[in-house]
Write an enzyme that holds these catalytic residues in place. Structure first.
Site, mmCIF file in Angstrom:
data_model
loop_
_atom_site.group_PDB
_atom_site.id
_atom_site.type_symbol
_atom_site.label_atom_id
_atom_site.label_comp_id
_atom_site.label_asym_id
_atom_site.label_seq_id
_atom_site.Cartn_x
_atom_site.Cartn_y
_atom_site.Cartn_z
ATOM 1 N N HIS A 1 -48.681 23.878 -13.561
ATOM 2 C CA HIS A 1 -47.791 24.573 -12.621
ATOM 3 C C HIS A 1 -47.040 23.529 -11.797
ATOM 4 O O HIS A 1 -47.120 23.474 -10.568
ATOM 5 C CB HIS A 1 -48.610 25.508 -11.721
ATOM 6 C CG HIS A 1 -47.778 26.391 -10.837
ATOM 7 N ND1 HIS A 1 -47.052 27.461 -11.325
ATOM 8 C CD2 HIS A 1 -47.557 26.364 -9.500
ATOM 9 C CE1 HIS A 1 -46.427 28.060 -10.318
ATOM 10 N NE2 HIS A 1 -46.715 27.413 -9.195
ATOM 11 N N GLU B 1 -44.425 26.663 -16.933
ATOM 12 C CA GLU B 1 -45.821 26.802 -17.341
ATOM 13 C C GLU B 1 -45.917 27.141 -18.831
ATOM 14 O O GLU B 1 -45.893 28.313 -19.207
ATOM 15 C CB GLU B 1 -46.500 27.904 -16.521
ATOM 16 C CG GLU B 1 -46.416 27.714 -15.021
ATOM 17 C CD GLU B 1 -46.910 28.939 -14.274
ATOM 18 O OE1 GLU B 1 -47.802 29.646 -14.795
ATOM 19 O OE2 GLU B 1 -46.402 29.206 -13.176
ATOM 20 N N ASP C 1 -39.335 35.048 -12.249
ATOM 21 C CA ASP C 1 -40.780 34.820 -12.275
ATOM 22 C C ASP C 1 -41.311 35.595 -13.473
ATOM 23 O O ASP C 1 -42.002 36.608 -13.331
ATOM 24 C CB ASP C 1 -41.434 35.277 -10.969
ATOM 25 C CG ASP C 1 -42.861 34.750 -10.829
ATOM 26 O OD1 ASP C 1 -43.326 34.060 -11.756
ATOM 27 O OD2 ASP C 1 -43.510 35.035 -9.803
#
Length: 225
Positions: free
Chosen positions: A43, A186, A116
């Site tokens: 991350h 990620e 996101d």
């Protein structure tokens, strides 16, 4: 050890090369006694201009093999739906696009929420190029290859100017990370796959002593344009 807990072993290796400039991250994890879910990732937050530009919205982003995204509810919990990115307003990066082109009334992403989301990656070879990102301010280009089949992108919509930059970064010791000031990338398998058996991800996310290790590999290559 707590009752019912599993014995696991995991390690991560960072390899940095100068010519060409390249960072390789390799995570290896395995269960030593029972089958258990394992899905490691990283991350890391990136700003390719070194915060000379306080946001990333002027940068160009490309996910050439990401033709689907995993649907989420209002709390960003996966619903199980796989959504073609071409049917969305903000998530189709199958061709290079400026992140600013995905702004709505000056706010990036739906309702200013940015990105996101998890993008499902199609494999096009042993080590396919899965992400290419170019900074408008510095001209630095980041190219990512990975053995994973999904990649979560977070565009920092919740950064609120309270986190300080390093003194060596642009803006000096009192500069703060702004909204959309960086991207988290990620590489991983399909998020929440253990709760969606219809996706058939068990062999990629559940491991036991006889299954061999889970290996997450990603290469980050840097050059200029």
């Amino acid at each position: 050890m707590l009752p019912g807990a599993h014995l696991e072993d995991a390690h991560i290796t960072y390899t940095l090369e100068a010519h060409p400039t390249r960072l390789t991250i390799r995570i290896v994890a395995l269960s030593l006694d029972k089958r258990t879910p394992i899905m490691p990732t990283t991350h890391t937050f990136w700003n390719l201009s070194g915060f000379a530009d306080p946001t990333v919205v002027n940068d160009t982003f490309h996910l050439p093999n990401a033709k689907q995204t995993i649907g989420v509810d209002d709390l960003l919990i996966p619903t199980g739906e796989l959504i073609p990115v071409e049917s969305t307003k903000y998530l189709d990066f199958t061709s290079p696009k400026k992140l600013a082109d995905h702004a709505d009334n000056g706010e990036f992403g739906a309702n200013g929420g940015g990105i996101d989301h998890a993008f499902v990656l199609e494999s096009t070879g042993e080590k396919p190029l899965q992400l290419e990102w170019t900074s408008a301010a510095s001209g630095i280009r980041l190219s990512i290859k990975t053995n994973q089949e999904c990649i979560q992108i977070y565009s920092g919509a919740h950064h609120d100017g309270t986190h300080s930059l390093k003194q060596s970064q642009a803006g000096g010791p009192f500069a703060k990370v702004q909204k959309f000031g960086c991207l988290a990338i990620e590489p991983q398998d399909w998020i929440d796959g253990v709760n969606h058996p219809e996706w058939n991800r068990a062999s990629k996310q559940i491991f036991g002593p006889t299954d061999g290790p889970c290996v997450n590999w990603a290469e980050y290559a840097f050059d200029t344009v």
